[in-house]
Enzyme design. Sequence first.
Site, PDB file in Angstrom:
ATOM      1  N   MET A  46       0.852  -1.182   0.000  1.00  0.00           N
ATOM      2  CA  MET A  46       0.000   0.000   0.000  1.00  0.00           C
ATOM      3  C   MET A  46       0.896   1.242   0.000  1.00  0.00           C
ATOM      4  O   MET A  46       1.920   1.292   0.668  1.00  0.00           O
ATOM      5  CB  MET A  46      -0.897   0.005   1.235  1.00  0.00           C
ATOM      6  N   GLY A 189      18.906  13.948 -14.067  1.00  0.00           N
ATOM      7  CA  GLY A 189      17.620  14.536 -13.720  1.00  0.00           C
ATOM      8  C   GLY A 189      17.482  14.653 -12.214  1.00  0.00           C
ATOM      9  O   GLY A 189      18.463  14.532 -11.465  1.00  0.00           O
ATOM     10  N   GLU A 210      25.608  11.906 -18.472  1.00  0.00           N
ATOM     11  CA  GLU A 210      24.392  12.431 -19.088  1.00  0.00           C
ATOM     12  C   GLU A 210      24.499  12.284 -20.608  1.00  0.00           C
ATOM     13  O   GLU A 210      25.477  12.731 -21.211  1.00  0.00           O
ATOM     14  CB  GLU A 210      24.194  13.898 -18.702  1.00  0.00           C
ATOM     15  N   GLY A 274      15.013   7.931 -15.773  1.00  0.00           N
ATOM     16  CA  GLY A 274      13.587   8.209 -15.918  1.00  0.00           C
ATOM     17  C   GLY A 274      12.716   7.029 -15.553  1.00  0.00           C
ATOM     18  O   GLY A 274      13.195   5.997 -15.059  1.00  0.00           O
ATOM     19  N   ALA A 323       3.879  12.768  -7.595  1.00  0.00           N
ATOM     20  CA  ALA A 323       2.891  12.170  -6.701  1.00  0.00           C
ATOM     21  C   ALA A 323       1.709  13.104  -6.448  1.00  0.00           C
ATOM     22  O   ALA A 323       0.551  12.684  -6.460  1.00  0.00           O
ATOM     23  CB  ALA A 323       3.553  11.780  -5.382  1.00  0.00           C
ATOM     24  N   HIS A 447       9.581  40.442   7.041  1.00  0.00           N
ATOM     25  CA  HIS A 447      11.018  40.727   7.077  1.00  0.00           C
ATOM     26  C   HIS A 447      11.565  40.354   8.449  1.00  0.00           C
ATOM     27  O   HIS A 447      10.955  40.662   9.473  1.00  0.00           O
ATOM     28  CB  HIS A 447      11.277  42.221   6.827  1.00  0.00           C
TER      29      HIS A 447
END
Length: 464
Positions: A46, A189, A210, A274, A323, A447
């Site tokens: 889950m 990435g 890369e 990826g 997500a 500030h």
Amino acid sequence: MDIHREAGVDFDYDVLIIGAGVGGHGAALQAVARGLRTAIVEYQEMGGTCINRGCIPSKALLAAAGTLRKLTHTEVFGISVGQVSFDRAKIADHAHQVVTKIRTDLTKSLDKLNVKTIHGKARLTSAQSVLIETAGGPLTVTAQDIIVATGSVPFVPPGIQVDGHTVFTSDEGVRLDWLPQHLCIIGSGYIGLEFSDVFTALGCQVTMIEALDRLLPGFDPDIARMAERVLIKPRGIQTHIKTLAKEIHPGSPVRIVLADGREMTADAVLVATGRIPLTRNLGLEELGLDLGRRGFIPVDDHMATPIPHLWAIGDATGKMMLAHTASAQGAVAVDNICGHPRTVDYQSIPAAVFTHPEIGMVGLTEPQAKEAGYEVATVRTYFGGNSKAIAQAETDGMCKLVYAKDTGVLLGAHILGPEASLLIAECAQAISERATVQRLAQVIHTHPTLSEVLEEAYKRASGV
């Protein structure tokens, strides 16, 4: 509830969700809020990738890395902490405990809402029925509408052999089973960048390869260049651009064969190239859906597939593989199921990289805005001139705004610096409202805070 009912048809549930990750969980919560009889199917843990193998354990590791970095740079405050050491196993155990708690909380939240959880592997037999292989045998379940939220898995290019120990993906990387002396990361990435932050903090030598012509190709070019100066070069990370790893062979050492014939070795290799959707073998193609070469489920702006009563959300759609995007899409899908039309505003969804310092981004990069046809203007402000950043000795970083020159509408914001993941939320809200830099320049910020980097940028953009 305003869900359409089919006359004379009795379904087991109003909505059945395939996949109990963050997206499926978000869809389930919205479905219960809309009064729908809801079930969710999950064949692994889950919580899906985010909770078990992605966002959550990686952030626990990054928290440890960040603490180590702070403890080794306290002299500027006049604080001496002596020699700093760490226990890899305890860091890994902390990440595991965090995962267990959040997974348990997610499961309990569904139970409290009376969402039926079915453990097993689902396969669609029609747009309104699934066959689920459970431990107790096959089970057929029907629903008025079905939402596919099966997520994604790491992409391993052809020629790369993964053994889960010396050559591994982020799935294994978050377990922190061991610390290689020399780690090679394939891809620059956000996944590769975050893991480089963790492993360099823990004393590993890192090399980054890369294939494209610059590091961090998915980021705004100015942010990518600064990230190289702040997050890569000072940490001794060796980089190779325009370099393709053609073959990787596990072992001690790992052998890396480059496309130009050269070879490299490392103690371990992290493949961070990826992610791809987990959509095959679900019965989708048999129902007539064309998943294309990349496997993404086609959906419209309402998260509906071309097949009535069948919806898809999250990484499986390829819209924006985050997500929180999946969770938002789940709620949108449910609302559309219930006859309350709405869409997802992808331009206002922020993203973050939890390195030290962080990177936050929302909207269009400068090249994307130009490609979209806007007459683009940009401004940059720097943390080096921010009072709070100076006080806490975290002055590396910048804020870049991308806006339409004629109207002043904010098109994108890109921040590298302390707490960028929080600061970017303000810009996300501004973009969701299609606010102008002239209007934003009137917003008063506390500030001294880091948020004044944004205030300064708004004012510069509006000519104040």
